[in-house]
Design an enzyme around this catalytic site. Sequence first.
Site, PDB file in Angstrom:
ATOM      1  N   HIS A  27       0.607  -0.820  -0.368  1.00  0.00           N
ATOM      2  CA  HIS A  27       0.074   0.432   0.218  1.00  0.00           C
ATOM      3  C   HIS A  27       1.049   1.400   0.140  1.00  0.00           C
ATOM      4  CE1 HIS A  27       0.816  -0.028   4.243  1.00  0.00           C
ATOM      5  NE2 HIS A  27       0.909   1.297   4.025  1.00  0.00           N
TER       6      HIS A  27
HETATM    7  C1  UD1 Z   1      -2.094   6.117   5.152  1.00  0.00           C
HETATM    8  C2  UD1 Z   1      -0.816   6.085   5.823  1.00  0.00           C
HETATM    9  C3  UD1 Z   1       0.503   5.211   6.119  1.00  0.00           C
HETATM   10  C4  UD1 Z   1      -0.620   3.718   6.742  1.00  0.00           C
HETATM   11  C5  UD1 Z   1      -1.428   3.153   6.057  1.00  0.00           C
HETATM   12  C6  UD1 Z   1      -2.226   2.264   6.326  1.00  0.00           C
HETATM   13  C7  UD1 Z   1      -0.555   8.489   5.899  1.00  0.00           C
HETATM   14  C8  UD1 Z   1      -0.072   9.560   4.383  1.00  0.00           C
HETATM   15  N1  UD1 Z   1      -0.494   7.089   5.639  1.00  0.00           N
HETATM   16  O1  UD1 Z   1      -2.335   5.121   3.895  1.00  0.00           O
HETATM   17  O2  UD1 Z   1       0.835   5.643   6.361  1.00  0.00           O
HETATM   18  O3  UD1 Z   1       0.429   2.799   6.714  1.00  0.00           O
HETATM   19  O4  UD1 Z   1      -3.061   4.113   6.058  1.00  0.00           O
HETATM   20  O5  UD1 Z   1      -3.107   1.772   6.062  1.00  0.00           O
HETATM   21  O6  UD1 Z   1      -1.682   9.236   6.458  1.00  0.00           O
HETATM   22  N2  UD1 Z   1      -9.331   4.025   0.694  1.00  0.00           N
HETATM   23  C9  UD1 Z   1     -10.162   3.654   1.239  1.00  0.00           C
HETATM   24  N3  UD1 Z   1     -11.379   3.475   2.098  1.00  0.00           N
HETATM   25  C10 UD1 Z   1     -10.816   3.355   3.198  1.00  0.00           C
HETATM   26  C11 UD1 Z   1      -9.616   4.595   3.425  1.00  0.00           C
HETATM   27  C12 UD1 Z   1      -8.838   4.713   2.453  1.00  0.00           C
HETATM   28  O7  UD1 Z   1     -11.063   3.605  -0.293  1.00  0.00           O
HETATM   29  O8  UD1 Z   1     -11.184   3.780   4.307  1.00  0.00           O
HETATM   30  C13 UD1 Z   1      -8.155   4.752  -0.066  1.00  0.00           C
HETATM   31  C14 UD1 Z   1      -8.652   5.966  -0.659  1.00  0.00           C
HETATM   32  O9  UD1 Z   1      -9.040   5.862  -2.130  1.00  0.00           O
HETATM   33  C15 UD1 Z   1      -7.631   6.593  -0.580  1.00  0.00           C
HETATM   34  C16 UD1 Z   1      -6.916   5.579  -0.174  1.00  0.00           C
HETATM   35  O10 UD1 Z   1      -6.974   4.345   0.089  1.00  0.00           O
HETATM   36  O11 UD1 Z   1      -7.072   7.743  -0.882  1.00  0.00           O
HETATM   37  C17 UD1 Z   1      -5.408   6.340   0.899  1.00  0.00           C
HETATM   38  O12 UD1 Z   1      -5.912   6.664   1.417  1.00  0.00           O
HETATM   39  P1  UD1 Z   1      -5.056   6.867   3.084  1.00  0.00           P
HETATM   40  O13 UD1 Z   1      -6.164   7.055   3.846  1.00  0.00           O
HETATM   41  O14 UD1 Z   1      -5.344   8.666   2.076  1.00  0.00           O
HETATM   42  O15 UD1 Z   1      -3.874   6.577   2.641  1.00  0.00           O
HETATM   43  P2  UD1 Z   1      -3.446   4.830   3.223  1.00  0.00           P
HETATM   44  O16 UD1 Z   1      -2.151   5.288   1.507  1.00  0.00           O
HETATM   45  O17 UD1 Z   1      -3.813   4.038   3.604  1.00  0.00           O
HETATM   46  N1  UDP Z   2      -3.819  -5.972   8.709  1.00  0.00           N
HETATM   47  C1  UDP Z   2      -4.770  -6.417   8.951  1.00  0.00           C
HETATM   48  N2  UDP Z   2      -5.516  -6.336   7.870  1.00  0.00           N
HETATM   49  C2  UDP Z   2      -5.101  -6.431   6.884  1.00  0.00           C
HETATM   50  C3  UDP Z   2      -3.985  -6.096   6.392  1.00  0.00           C
HETATM   51  C4  UDP Z   2      -3.034  -5.824   7.680  1.00  0.00           C
HETATM   52  O1  UDP Z   2      -5.261  -6.185   9.581  1.00  0.00           O
HETATM   53  O2  UDP Z   2      -5.549  -7.116   5.445  1.00  0.00           O
HETATM   54  C5  UDP Z   2      -3.091  -5.799  10.156  1.00  0.00           C
HETATM   55  C6  UDP Z   2      -1.886  -6.090  10.320  1.00  0.00           C
HETATM   56  O3  UDP Z   2      -2.033  -7.025  10.935  1.00  0.00           O
HETATM   57  C7  UDP Z   2      -1.168  -5.565  11.092  1.00  0.00           C
HETATM   58  C8  UDP Z   2      -1.429  -3.698  10.605  1.00  0.00           C
HETATM   59  O4  UDP Z   2      -2.672  -4.073   9.767  1.00  0.00           O
HETATM   60  O5  UDP Z   2      -1.182  -5.218  12.502  1.00  0.00           O
HETATM   61  C9  UDP Z   2      -0.684  -2.925   9.887  1.00  0.00           C
HETATM   62  O6  UDP Z   2      -1.332  -2.096   9.248  1.00  0.00           O
HETATM   63  P1  UDP Z   2      -0.961  -1.442   7.837  1.00  0.00           P
HETATM   64  O7  UDP Z   2       0.250  -2.570   7.066  1.00  0.00           O
HETATM   65  O8  UDP Z   2      -2.498  -0.617   7.247  1.00  0.00           O
HETATM   66  O9  UDP Z   2       0.046  -0.175   7.725  1.00  0.00           O
HETATM   67  P2  UDP Z   2       1.357   0.491   8.302  1.00  0.00           P
HETATM   68  O10 UDP Z   2       2.029  -0.857   9.940  1.00  0.00           O
HETATM   69  O11 UDP Z   2       1.954  -0.282   7.458  1.00  0.00           O
HETATM   70  O12 UDP Z   2       1.654   1.775   8.537  1.00  0.00           O
END
Ligand code: UD1
Ligand code: UDP
Length: 355
Positions: A206
């Site tokens: 991601h």
């Molecule tokens: C965010 C965090 C990242 C973290 C990740 C965990 C920032 C800059 N990034 O990244 O550090 O590792 O969360 O998973 O804060 N979207 C959906 N549904 C949701 C959420 C997101 O469809 O419930 C889609 C949207 O198109 C959105 C995109 O995912 O634009 C990115 O979501 P966003 O929260 O901006 O960043 P993440 O990539 O999730």
């Molecule tokens: N995780 C989860 N379901 C998924 C993918 C990740 O429960 O489908 C959990 C994973 O076990 C870990 C956390 O989400 O505890 C990590 O989150 P993510 O990878 O979204 O973000 P990051 O740690 O890179 O910020």
Amino acid sequence: MAKRRIASVVGARPQFIKAAAVSRALESTFDETLIHTGQHYDQKMSGVFFSEMGIRPPKHNLGVGSGSHAEQTGAMLIALEKLFVELKPELVLVYGDTNSTLAGALAAAKIHIPIAHVEAGLRSFNRAMPEEINRVLTDHVSNWLFCPTTIAVMNLEKEGIVEGVHKVGDVMNDALLHHLSQARERSDVLNRLGIKRGHYALATIHRAANTDNSESMRAIMNGFSQLSTQIILPLHPRTKKLLTQYKLSHPKNVTLIEPVGYLDMLVLEENANCILTDSGGVQKEAYLLGVRCITLREETEWLETVEAGWNQLVGSDSEKIKSAYETWSQPAVRPQHYGDGHTSEKISAVLAYHT
Ligand code: UD1
Ligand code: UDP
């Protein structure tokens, strides 16, 4: 004596998991108000964690949703400032390095509310990563900096931050130890997917550096296609959206599934023959569970896992993905780098003593 008021800000998937551990430990001493910024909002990215991990639902959901960095962080800042003024917390607690973390810290700092940062001091030294900006800024306005590792403490020292720094271990280890036996008992994810222990690899992708670049995504998929194993890939909504946009199909050995809940995830991780990921939390869980990890990034904040031989950095290079998968051999030891599973209690004790 009245309990002290603490406002905790969460918004993204890994923060719900961290808060599940810390909120439990805060309960006896603090009157905690959990605030959800709404950064993640899909049931499978948010709701599922509250229902399955026994976290009290947030008292406030700001419903900020998705947007550019400025739109998202700005909307959170405005809403959080209003709420902090109304709630008058004695301290604000933030987790990790997302836009929700930065907004919580900045909103509190500007109106002189002390800040505690859980997972302080982590650095990738890559300022192109949005998370790196969020962590550096958050650390520099925080009063209590709870570091998971010695490397994190040293990173802060190099930036001149020594006061309020506490090495406490990692709250994700607390969450894992608390939920693992429950996950083994309750999750039927292997049956649902028709897979067996050791016969599949687990992948997550991601990070912006991978998903925002069609060539990187193509190279990762190409690398995956060359592995002699089935790969289960719970797809983050960001990655799903971009794969569709790039019209990029996945190789035959890759099974795409919806994001899973934490209990299913632990079971998928523990039983995989290998984990391929660009997630911070998943790299750590691979280490804690003793599963080899191939990290789809050029650098990591969790250097201990690489130094111990359990994690290899391959970026998005197809050849490196293949050769890391094929040539890996199991190290003899796995030092305990992430604490003893009581990090949350330590955080609560430090805060209780100092506030
Ligand atoms: C965010 C965090 C990242 C973290 C990740 C965990 C920032 C800059 N990034 O990244 O550090 O590792 O969360 O998973 O804060 N979207 C959906 N549904 C949701 C959420 C997101 O469809 O419930 C889609 C949207 O198109 C959105 C995109 O995912 O634009 C990115 O979501 P966003 O929260 O901006 O960043 P993440 O990539 O999730
Ligand atoms: N995780 C989860 N379901 C998924 C993918 C990740 O429960 O489908 C959990 C994973 O076990 C870990 C956390 O989400 O505890 C990590 O989150 P993510 O990878 O979204 O973000 P990051 O740690 O890179 O910020």
